[in-house]
Design a protein around this motif. Structure first.
Motif, mmCIF file in Angstrom:
data_model
loop_
_atom_site.group_PDB
_atom_site.id
_atom_site.type_symbol
_atom_site.label_atom_id
_atom_site.label_comp_id
_atom_site.label_asym_id
_atom_site.label_seq_id
_atom_site.Cartn_x
_atom_site.Cartn_y
_atom_site.Cartn_z
ATOM 1 N N LYS A 170 4.955 -3.181 5.879
ATOM 2 C CA LYS A 170 3.811 -2.414 5.406
ATOM 3 C C LYS A 170 3.621 -2.688 3.916
ATOM 4 O O LYS A 170 4.544 -3.101 3.220
ATOM 5 N N THR A 171 2.408 -2.460 3.433
ATOM 6 C CA THR A 171 2.045 -2.951 2.110
ATOM 7 C C THR A 171 2.412 -2.027 0.947
ATOM 8 O O THR A 171 2.156 -2.361 -0.206
ATOM 9 N N ALA B 93 4.484 -3.782 -1.812
ATOM 10 C CA ALA B 93 3.704 -4.702 -2.635
ATOM 11 C C ALA B 93 2.807 -3.939 -3.606
ATOM 12 O O ALA B 93 2.700 -4.300 -4.785
ATOM 13 N N ARG B 94 2.155 -2.886 -3.132
ATOM 14 C CA ARG B 94 1.270 -2.117 -3.998
ATOM 15 C C ARG B 94 2.038 -1.498 -5.171
ATOM 16 O O ARG B 94 1.563 -1.451 -6.307
ATOM 17 N N SER C 144 -3.161 -4.127 -7.182
ATOM 18 C CA SER C 144 -2.612 -3.333 -6.079
ATOM 19 C C SER C 144 -3.666 -2.888 -5.062
ATOM 20 O O SER C 144 -3.323 -2.406 -3.989
ATOM 21 N N ARG D 151 -6.712 -6.553 -1.234
ATOM 22 C CA ARG D 151 -6.120 -6.629 0.103
ATOM 23 C C ARG D 151 -5.408 -7.957 0.359
ATOM 24 O O ARG D 151 -4.311 -7.987 0.913
ATOM 25 N N VAL E 287 -2.043 -8.075 -1.743
ATOM 26 C CA VAL E 287 -0.938 -7.221 -1.293
ATOM 27 C C VAL E 287 -0.386 -7.681 0.053
ATOM 28 O O VAL E 287 0.811 -7.567 0.306
ATOM 29 N N ARG E 288 -1.257 -8.244 0.906
ATOM 30 C CA ARG E 288 -0.750 -8.753 2.184
ATOM 31 C C ARG E 288 0.125 -9.982 1.965
ATOM 32 O O ARG E 288 1.194 -10.116 2.568
ATOM 33 N N THR F 249 3.410 -8.916 0.387
ATOM 34 C CA THR F 249 4.243 -8.266 1.406
ATOM 35 C C THR F 249 4.914 -9.306 2.294
ATOM 36 O O THR F 249 6.120 -9.224 2.573
ATOM 37 N N ASP F 250 4.145 -10.296 2.743
ATOM 38 C CA ASP F 250 4.707 -11.322 3.629
ATOM 39 C C ASP F 250 5.769 -12.163 2.913
ATOM 40 O O ASP F 250 6.773 -12.559 3.520
#
Length: 259
Positions: free
Chosen positions: A137-138, A141-142, A192, A195, A198-199, A202-203
């Protein structure tokens, strides 16, 4: 001495080293000072105390907000003790974890990072149902992009409960807490709300965890299996070589970050 140091040094660290025979690898990858996020895989409840017990720096975990509310009357004493203990050792309440509302729910964690502290987070948002690594989940990252701090990937191995108990404490067999090199996403600082950024971040975090843990990656949220009705057969069809893997997005502009 703080309550955190007292519990860690006198109780938890001796226990996990002697009873679990736990050990740590790569602690030098955790910055000695300044804010940082430790992002880990999540297969067992034992991880929440094994990891902070083995390292020098204090780790703040977000816990469910309702755990911080004291109970009422005699029957509420256990709940009140938990609420006191969480506050005493410096943990913070969590309201939400994913999506654009994440920073609102993770505000107390953001404050810890901006004050130069270390936050421990499990990007999967729930314990793995079968030992595999699930989509992140993001929220992590945020937080990293909002606070401008590095992310230290972490894999905790052999943390699963053995089924044996020592008193009321579940046992684990030789868990290993393994830290990788810090991930620097400073080029996306302030993005942050972007989209794509942050994706991708996250990955990349999840891929670093996967490389440390050796887990099979499933490109679906673990919560979809636990609470969303997805079958294990459907999850099996979403096994991937790695999370993400696409090209890095361009850094956001100030106008895009504010939109």
């Amino acid at each position: 001495m703080s309550w955190y140091s007292f519990f860690k040094l006198s109780l938890v660290r001796p226990f996990v080293k002697v009873a679990y025979k736990a050990r740590v690898e790569g602690e030098e990858n955790i910055p000695a000072t300044g804010g940082a996020i430790i992002a880990c895989n999540h297969t067992s409840a034992t991880e929440t105390y094994v990891l902070p017990a083995l390292i020098k720096r204090q780790v703040t975990y977000p816990a469910k907000a309702e755990l911080f509310k004291p109970g009422k009357g005699i029957k509420g004493i256990p709940k009140s003790i938990i609420a006191w203990a969480l506050k005493a050792v410096g943990q913070v309440p969590l309201d939400r974890f994913g999506g654009r509302a994440a920073l609102d729910g993770l505000g107390p964690v953001l404050e810890v990072l901006r004050a130069g502290g270390v936050a421990g987070l499990f990007p999967e948002g729930t314990r793995s149902v079968d030992g595999r690594l699930y989509k992140g989940k993001t929220g992590v990252a945020r937080l990293a992009l909002a606070a401008g701090v590095p992310v230290v990937p972490c894999a905790i191995l052999n943390a699963e409960e053995t089924g044996k108990l020592l008193g009321m404490i579940p046992m684990a067999d030789h868990p290993v807490v393994r830290f990788g090199k810090p991930l620097d996403f400073s080029v996306y600082h302030g993005c942050s709300d972007d989209r794509a950024a942050v994706r991708w971040v996250t990955d990349e975090i999840m891929n670093a965890i996967m490389e440390l843990s050796g887990q099979t990656y499933v490109d679906v949220y673990g919560t979809s299996i636990k609470y969303g009705g997805m079958s294990m057969e459907e999850a099996d069809a979403r096994v991937r070589p790695r999370p993400g893997g696409g090209p890095a997005p361009a850094p956001c502009t100030p106008d895009a970050a504010a939109s």
